[in-house]
Write an enzyme that holds these catalytic residues in place. Structure first.
Site, PDB file in Angstrom:
ATOM      1  N   GLY A 217       0.800  -1.211   0.000  1.00  0.00           N
ATOM      2  CA  GLY A 217       0.000   0.000   0.000  1.00  0.00           C
ATOM      3  C   GLY A 217       0.838   1.269   0.000  1.00  0.00           C
ATOM      4  O   GLY A 217       2.064   1.247   0.150  1.00  0.00           O
ATOM      5  N   HIS A 218       0.149   2.406  -0.148  1.00  0.00           N
ATOM      6  CA  HIS A 218       0.796   3.703  -0.319  1.00  0.00           C
ATOM      7  C   HIS A 218       1.656   4.106   0.868  1.00  0.00           C
ATOM      8  O   HIS A 218       1.327   3.838   2.028  1.00  0.00           O
ATOM      9  CB  HIS A 218      -0.264   4.790  -0.558  1.00  0.00           C
ATOM     10  CG  HIS A 218      -1.118   5.087   0.631  1.00  0.00           C
ATOM     11  ND1 HIS A 218      -0.791   6.032   1.570  1.00  0.00           N
ATOM     12  CD2 HIS A 218      -2.294   4.557   1.045  1.00  0.00           C
ATOM     13  CE1 HIS A 218      -1.719   6.096   2.499  1.00  0.00           C
ATOM     14  NE2 HIS A 218      -2.651   5.192   2.216  1.00  0.00           N
ATOM     15  N   ASP A 219       2.795   4.718   0.574  1.00  0.00           N
ATOM     16  CA  ASP A 219       3.692   5.305   1.565  1.00  0.00           C
ATOM     17  C   ASP A 219       4.306   4.293   2.522  1.00  0.00           C
ATOM     18  O   ASP A 219       4.903   4.681   3.534  1.00  0.00           O
ATOM     19  CB  ASP A 219       2.978   6.404   2.375  1.00  0.00           C
ATOM     20  CG  ASP A 219       2.562   7.571   1.508  1.00  0.00           C
ATOM     21  OD1 ASP A 219       3.438   8.348   1.095  1.00  0.00           O
ATOM     22  OD2 ASP A 219       1.347   7.693   1.211  1.00  0.00           O
ATOM     23  N   CYS A 237       1.217   3.126   4.712  1.00  0.00           N
ATOM     24  CA  CYS A 237       1.929   3.776   5.820  1.00  0.00           C
ATOM     25  C   CYS A 237       2.487   2.781   6.839  1.00  0.00           C
ATOM     26  O   CYS A 237       2.569   3.076   8.036  1.00  0.00           O
ATOM     27  CB  CYS A 237       1.036   4.785   6.525  1.00  0.00           C
ATOM     28  SG  CYS A 237       0.341   6.043   5.436  1.00  0.00           S
TER      29      CYS A 237
END
Length: 308
Positions: A217-219, A237
């Site tokens: 997932g993102h970041d 995150c």
């Protein structure tokens, strides 16, 4: 996400058509989410629960939906809809540019790198030396890939973050303006999906090996020399420190940390942060030895109850 050139508070306020509090020449260097903000950044906040966190963060300009006391050395942008205005900034400073070719003219591809048929490479992508990109891989704009990287068929680097605001008329997407960064000697299996950061980077560290059908997932930041087996789903995150091993069909919550050298056994649900150097199993997650003892005790209890 940093701007190509610094902006002033007044310039950003004019772009968004909002009021501001602070020196009109106050310098703004970029926009970022709360967990990655730095001095010079704009961060947005649209709920009183998170006002203090945003106002006291490293960000020096706060895009907020209420007039509040401005912390010393900072500036405010007063918006009726900070979420929507944050999207306006992402689109203005990092606009989507449609591609008309399979490999962008602005892409940089290193010496001895092999790109197989039907690969898509977007704008401003950088790929290092001695890489192998197998058929049907999709590499979105601004992705950075190091040296000696192998990416197997059908993997996608840089799709949007799964990040939405629930409004009465439907879900409103927070536009992603970040990147995917793969460091040297990373291997990605077939049909992996690595989402770009909302404003920062989704990073996979040097020497990490990822099996088929893994989602990141993102970041999320994955450290060096990690092993991640197939059908694992890693939320946004997440911080995975160096030399972590994650076996098949593991899922994680967002915003957690998995410590250096941890081993996560198959089908575990990582519902909280865990320290390194230990083995974990089960949902909710616990140390492997403790979980196995729990299972043994349950079996013993059921057996005794049956025989009583």
């Amino acid at each position: 996400m940093k701007f190509n050139t610094p902006q002033t508070l007044q310039e950003i306020a004019s772009l968004l058509n909002v009021d501001f509090i602070g020196n009109k020449n106050f310098e703004i260097l970029g926009i970022n989410e709360i967990h990655v903000v730095e001095e010079g950044d704009i961060v947005f906040v649209d709920h009183p629960k998170y006002y203090d966190k945003a106002l006291n963060s490293a960000a020096t300009t706060i895009l907020i939906n209420k007039k509040v006391d401005c912390p010393e050395g900072k500036a405010l942008l007063i918006s009726e809809d900070p979420f929507n205005d944050f999207n306006k900034l992402t689109k203005f400073f990092n606009p989507f540019i449609a591609s008309k070719v399979n490999i962008s003219d602005s892409a940089i591809i290193g010496e001895n790198t092999v790109v197989q048929p039907n690969v898509f490479i977007g704008n401003n992508v950088k790929i290092g030396k001695n890489c192998v990109i197998h058929p049907n891989v999709t590499i979105y704009d601004n992705t950075v890939i190091g040296n000696n990287v192998t990416i197997h068929a059908n993997t996608v680097l840089g799709a949007d973050a799964f990040y939405y605001k629930n409004r009465p008329e439907g879900f409103d997407q927070l536009i992603s303006g970040g990147r995917v960064v793969l460091e040297d000697n990373v291997d990605l299996g077939a049909s992996c999906t690595i989402d770009k950061g909302v404003t920062g980077d989704t990073t996979i560290g040097k020497g990490t090996k990822i099996d088929n059908q893994v989602h990141v997932g993102h970041d999320t930041v994955i450290g060096k020399k990690c092993l991640i087996a197939s059908q694992t789903g890693i939320a946004g995150c997440v911080i995975i420190e160096d030399e972590v091993t994650i076996w098949g069909q593991v899922g994680t919550n967002s915003g957690i940390t998995i410590g250096k050298g941890a081993v996560i056994l198959g089908q575990t649900g990582v519902t909280k942060s865990v320290v390194g150097g230990k083995s974990y199993f089960g949902t909710p997650i616990s140390e492997s030895r403790e979980k196995l003892k729990e299972i043994a005790e349950i079996k013993r209890f059921l057996k005794d109850r049956k025989n009583s």
